[in-house]
Design an enzyme around this catalytic site. Structure first.
Site, PDB file in Angstrom:
ATOM      1  N   ASN A 150     -10.051  14.691  12.088  1.00  0.00           N
ATOM      2  CA  ASN A 150      -9.292  14.559  10.932  1.00  0.00           C
ATOM      3  C   ASN A 150      -8.992  15.826   9.932  1.00  0.00           C
ATOM      4  OD1 ASN A 150      -8.017  13.492   8.802  1.00  0.00           O
ATOM      5  ND2 ASN A 150     -10.006  12.801   7.786  1.00  0.00           N
ATOM      6  N   GLY A 151      -7.499  16.070   9.823  1.00  0.00           N
ATOM      7  CA  GLY A 151      -7.372  17.438   8.970  1.00  0.00           C
ATOM      8  C   GLY A 151      -6.169  18.099   9.816  1.00  0.00           C
TER       9      GLY A 151
ATOM     10  N   TRP B  76      -3.111   9.531  12.804  1.00  0.00           N
ATOM     11  CA  TRP B  76      -1.749   9.639  12.170  1.00  0.00           C
ATOM     12  C   TRP B  76      -1.312  11.074  12.523  1.00  0.00           C
ATOM     13  CZ3 TRP B  76       0.974  12.615   8.537  1.00  0.00           C
ATOM     14  CH2 TRP B  76       1.961  12.073   8.096  1.00  0.00           C
TER      15      TRP B  76
ATOM     16  N   GLU C 247       8.728   0.695  -8.407  1.00  0.00           N
ATOM     17  CA  GLU C 247       7.475   0.176  -7.706  1.00  0.00           C
ATOM     18  C   GLU C 247       8.094  -0.982  -6.885  1.00  0.00           C
ATOM     19  OE1 GLU C 247       4.694   0.953  -6.875  1.00  0.00           O
ATOM     20  OE2 GLU C 247       3.585  -0.501  -6.515  1.00  0.00           O
TER      21      GLU C 247
ATOM     22  N   HIS D  28      25.952   5.863 -14.256  1.00  0.00           N
ATOM     23  CA  HIS D  28      26.257   7.378 -13.967  1.00  0.00           C
ATOM     24  C   HIS D  28      26.279   7.602 -12.576  1.00  0.00           C
ATOM     25  CE1 HIS D  28      25.905   8.137 -18.482  1.00  0.00           C
ATOM     26  NE2 HIS D  28      24.850   7.396 -18.437  1.00  0.00           N
TER      27      HIS D  28
ATOM     28  N   GLU E 241       8.709   0.330   2.097  1.00  0.00           N
ATOM     29  CA  GLU E 241       7.572   0.850   2.840  1.00  0.00           C
ATOM     30  C   GLU E 241       7.248  -0.284   3.826  1.00  0.00           C
ATOM     31  OE1 GLU E 241       4.033   2.071   1.154  1.00  0.00           O
ATOM     32  OE2 GLU E 241       4.011   0.789  -0.613  1.00  0.00           O
TER      33      GLU E 241
ATOM     34  N   LYS F  47       7.814  -0.821  -2.803  1.00  0.00           N
ATOM     35  CA  LYS F  47       7.022  -1.810  -1.881  1.00  0.00           C
ATOM     36  C   LYS F  47       7.971  -2.198  -0.924  1.00  0.00           C
ATOM     37  CE  LYS F  47       3.905  -1.233  -2.751  1.00  0.00           C
ATOM     38  NZ  LYS F  47       3.149  -0.314  -4.000  1.00  0.00           N
TER      39      LYS F  47
ATOM     40  N   CYS G  43      -5.785  10.092   9.611  1.00  0.00           N
ATOM     41  CA  CYS G  43      -6.516   9.652  10.937  1.00  0.00           C
ATOM     42  C   CYS G  43      -8.164   9.377  10.347  1.00  0.00           C
ATOM     43  CB  CYS G  43      -6.980  11.019  11.848  1.00  0.00           C
ATOM     44  SG  CYS G  43      -5.194  11.802  12.342  1.00  0.00           S
TER      45      CYS G  43
ATOM     46  N   ARG H 247      -6.055   4.296   7.946  1.00  0.00           N
ATOM     47  CA  ARG H 247      -5.810   5.761   7.913  1.00  0.00           C
ATOM     48  C   ARG H 247      -4.833   6.317   8.812  1.00  0.00           C
ATOM     49  NH1 ARG H 247     -10.037   8.103   4.839  1.00  0.00           N
ATOM     50  NH2 ARG H 247      -9.789  10.128   5.791  1.00  0.00           N
TER      51      ARG H 247
ATOM     52  N   LYS I  21      -2.898   4.763   4.689  1.00  0.00           N
ATOM     53  CA  LYS I  21      -3.317   4.467   3.322  1.00  0.00           C
ATOM     54  C   LYS I  21      -3.610   5.708   2.769  1.00  0.00           C
ATOM     55  CE  LYS I  21      -4.659   1.351   0.408  1.00  0.00           C
ATOM     56  NZ  LYS I  21      -3.779   0.663  -0.554  1.00  0.00           N
TER      57      LYS I  21
HETATM   58  O1  M6R Z   1      -4.368   6.957  -3.032  1.00  0.00           O
HETATM   59  P1  M6R Z   1      -3.311   7.152  -3.685  1.00  0.00           P
HETATM   60  O2  M6R Z   1      -3.325   6.244  -5.039  1.00  0.00           O
HETATM   61  O3  M6R Z   1      -3.706   8.538  -4.396  1.00  0.00           O
HETATM   62  O4  M6R Z   1      -2.060   7.055  -3.122  1.00  0.00           O
HETATM   63  C1  M6R Z   1      -0.882   7.420  -3.473  1.00  0.00           C
HETATM   64  C2  M6R Z   1       0.283   7.140  -2.641  1.00  0.00           C
HETATM   65  O5  M6R Z   1       0.092   7.670  -1.518  1.00  0.00           O
HETATM   66  C3  M6R Z   1       0.218   5.448  -2.358  1.00  0.00           C
HETATM   67  O6  M6R Z   1       0.257   5.162  -3.794  1.00  0.00           O
HETATM   68  C4  M6R Z   1       1.567   5.139  -1.557  1.00  0.00           C
HETATM   69  O7  M6R Z   1       2.645   5.421  -2.347  1.00  0.00           O
HETATM   70  C5  M6R Z   1       1.267   3.776  -1.366  1.00  0.00           C
HETATM   71  N1  M6R Z   1       1.509   3.297  -0.151  1.00  0.00           N
HETATM   72  C6  M6R Z   1       2.365   2.539  -1.856  1.00  0.00           C
HETATM   73  O8  M6R Z   1       2.342   1.386  -1.739  1.00  0.00           O
END
Ligand code: M6R
Length: 610
Positions: A100-101, A74, A483, A506, A490, A487, A2, A27, A605
């Protein structure tokens, strides 16, 4: 997660709040709302969905006023609907709160308040805050006492902003665990979860510490600590520029950020490697003696930063010969790791606000370990809670999918590993110079890869309906496979899994059919032949092969349905290049499927909940 904002000043509050909320939309974007105080009356507007939905509601039902608070959500407690959207109010609608929290004791508080006759409307934890304040006012307390008493009752992590209809000149706030800043402009004041929300109107800022609370007026900030003592606060100049926060002509932030990588790398290399080849790392966390003695490193991070940590482990072990473990922050913090004196913990985080990684740092500190963090926000909680931090220098990353922060993490981990290796006399000057020469060519190599982005844009059309993807890589590019899969899933919502090539037989190979494309990351290097065997194995099972290979390798091209070259480079540098086509693939497939790459569903984010 949030985002919250607050504004008091001469401008029309709705437009200022909307700009701030749009900047904080990374956020969370499940719902949004504002509360505006005008002529002693609170006006609330809230809507399910993104800020655009709130904006159109405000067009139909405008609000007038010079002070207000806003929220982009969020969802944690309660479905993402209008009722659960912030701001939340007490029954008499005298107090409005954005938060927020998580208020962990909300259940007990809610029941206690209900026994006092309070009626709740939402399923949120937040709603207890306005009711608690209202109860204290009913009991005859002043608004300052009511806010202070309320904070004392809350457990969990929070930052909030609060309007009271009897206070036409003040916005109240409190912070404990979730970020909150104050911004000062000319005759106007702001509160926000993050600095970009107040750019360019605010010129200076102050970052609140946990336990602080108080109020802002249009000209002043009043901050107090948990003992109710006034806290002195030095304002700092805001360095973020408005130009860093727009899309710069790109359709999405993610695409802009992918294309920013060569320039970003150039900046980092120039800053970190001196003309004489000496590395510049003043933020090393520990004396040379300590680094020489170092016997173990533990890396803690999440998501993309965890993948960077996996590559970092290989850099650190290779150049420093220090045994290095990589742990997911969410596991590290709970597993009571065995760790003693000469162990150092490295936390990696783009945002510097990831709750699990912060908890990992507290765990490390409780064991008297030193913590060095690699963060993209030097003013973040992680930077401030660590013994030292290395600024990743990627610039603001707004797209939810991390791209440029990843390559900034890789280059910093590589250079830091050679720096420590140098202190330990493990890497010779010549070896370092040879490596740095190649590192200096990386930005150009990246540009070369990105020039061919349209090739991947074309491929993306073939994968619009694809249901599953597999990514394979080995050694330096095993993390790249993870990675690439992260990507893609997500932002395009296609199921994707990344595997170490050698592990594939395996079990996971059972997934392969002619409907599952397999992305094979196979640049030249020690394990190249092994990757060829992987390609043969999946080809034999009729999978479509998408390969990322070293320019000039005709063998791989002939074995692949889709083949994308990267320039010739040392194997250990290849993760900085191989990831680029995978970022592009995820982006173009998402766009092709009509997904919104900058704001994927269910994500935010900064993951500030545990
Ligand atoms: O801000 P951070 O690097 O600590 O965030 C970690 C993950 O939440 C972040 O890398 C997330 O996996 C991304 N959305 C990946 O693209």
């Amino acid at each position: 997660m949030c985002g919250i904002v607050g504004y008091i000043g001469p401008k029309s509050v709705d437009s200022v709040l909307l700009v701030g909320l749009t900047r904080l939309e990374y956020r969370g974007y499940d719902s949004a709302g504002v509360a505006v105080l005008d002529k002693g009356e609170l006006h609330i507007r809230k809507e399910k969905g993104k800020i655009k939905a709130l904006e159109s509601m405000l067009r139909d039902h405008p609000v007038e006023g010079r002070m207000g608070i806003g929220h982009t959500r969020w969802a944690t407690h309660g479905e993402a609907n209008r009722t659960n959207a912030h701001p939340h109010v007490d029954e008499k609608k005298r107090i409005a709160v954005v938060h927020n929290g998580i208020i962990e004791n909300h259940y007990e508080l809610r029941h206690e308040l209900m026994r006092e006759g309070h009626v709740f409307h939402s399923e949120t934890d937040t709603e207890v805050i306005p009711h608690l304040v209202e109860q204290a006012l009913r009991d005859g307390k002043s608004i300052e006492d009511a806010v202070f008493d309320t904070i004392k009752r809350l457990t969990g992590r929070y930052s909030f902003a609060l309007l009271h209809d009897g206070d036409p000149d003040r916005i109240f706030f409190a912070r404990d665990g979730s970020p909150l800043i104050y911004g000062k402009g000319a005759g106007e004041s702001f509160l926000a979860s993050d600095v970009p929300a107040v750019v360019p109107l605010a010129r200076e800022h102050y970052i609140f510490e946990n336990g602080q609370w108080g109020w802002i007026t249009k000209d002043e900030l009043h901050v107090f600590n948990e003992e109710r003592e006034a806290v002195p606060h030095d304002l700092k100049k805001i360095e973020v520029k408005a130009a860093d926060l727009d899309k710069g002509g790109y359709e999405h932030f993610m695409l802009k950020e992918i294309f920013e990588q060569p320039g970003m790398l150039r900046r980092i290399i120039q800053h970190r490697i001196g003309d004489n080849g000496k590395l510049n790392f003043p933020e090393k966390a520990g004396s040379n003696d300590f680094l020489i003695r170092l016997s173990r490193l533990i890396i803690t991070s999440a998501g993309t930063s965890w993948h960077a940590g996996m590559v970092g482990k290989m850099y650190l072990e290779r150049f420093t010969k220090v045994a290095t473990e990589v742990d997911l922050s969410s596991e590290f913090r709970y597993r009571n790791p065995v760790a003693e004196g000469d162990t150092k913990v490295i936390a990696i985080s783009q945002s510097g606000e990831t709750a699990d990684t912060i908890a990992g740092i507290y765990e490390a500190k409780a064991k008297f370990l030193r913590v060095l963090s690699f963060v993209n926000n030097p003013e973040s909680t992680i930077a401030r809670e660590s013994d030292a931090f290395i600024n990743l220098m990627a610039g603001p990353e707004i797209g939810v999918a991390s791209t440029k922060a990843y390559t900034a993490q890789l280059i910093h981990l590589l250079l830091y590993a050679t720096f420590v290796g140098g202190i330990k006399w493990l890497t010779g000057k010549e070896e370092r110079q040879e490596l740095f020469e190649e590192v200096r060519r990386l930005p150009e190599m990246m540009e070369h890869v990105l020039e061919r982005a349209d090739v991947i844009k074309e491929w993306a059309k073939d994968f619009r309906e694809t249901k599953d993807f597999v990514f394979l890589g080995r050694s330096w590019n095993h993390p790249t496979a993870l990675e690439g899969a992260l990507k893609l899933k997500e932002i395009s919502y296609i199921h994707a899994s990344g595997y170490a090539g050698g592990e594939f037989k395996h079990g996971p190979i059972a997934l392969i059919t002619d409907e599952v494309p397999v992305v094979c990351i196979a640049p030249q290097g020690d394990i190249y032949e092994k990757m060829l065997s992987n390609i043969e194995e999946v080809r034999a099972r009729k999978a479509k092969i998408i390969s990322i290979y070293t320019e000039g390798d005709e063998k791989i091209q002939s074995m692949s349905d889709y083949a994308f070259p990267i320039p010739k480079c040392s194997e250990l540098l290849s993760p900085l290049l191989t990831v680029l086509p995978l970022q592009l693939l995820a982006y173009y497939v998402a766009v092709e499927r009509g997904c919104e790459p900058d704001q994927p569903r269910n994500l935010a984010k900064s993951v500030t909940v545990e």
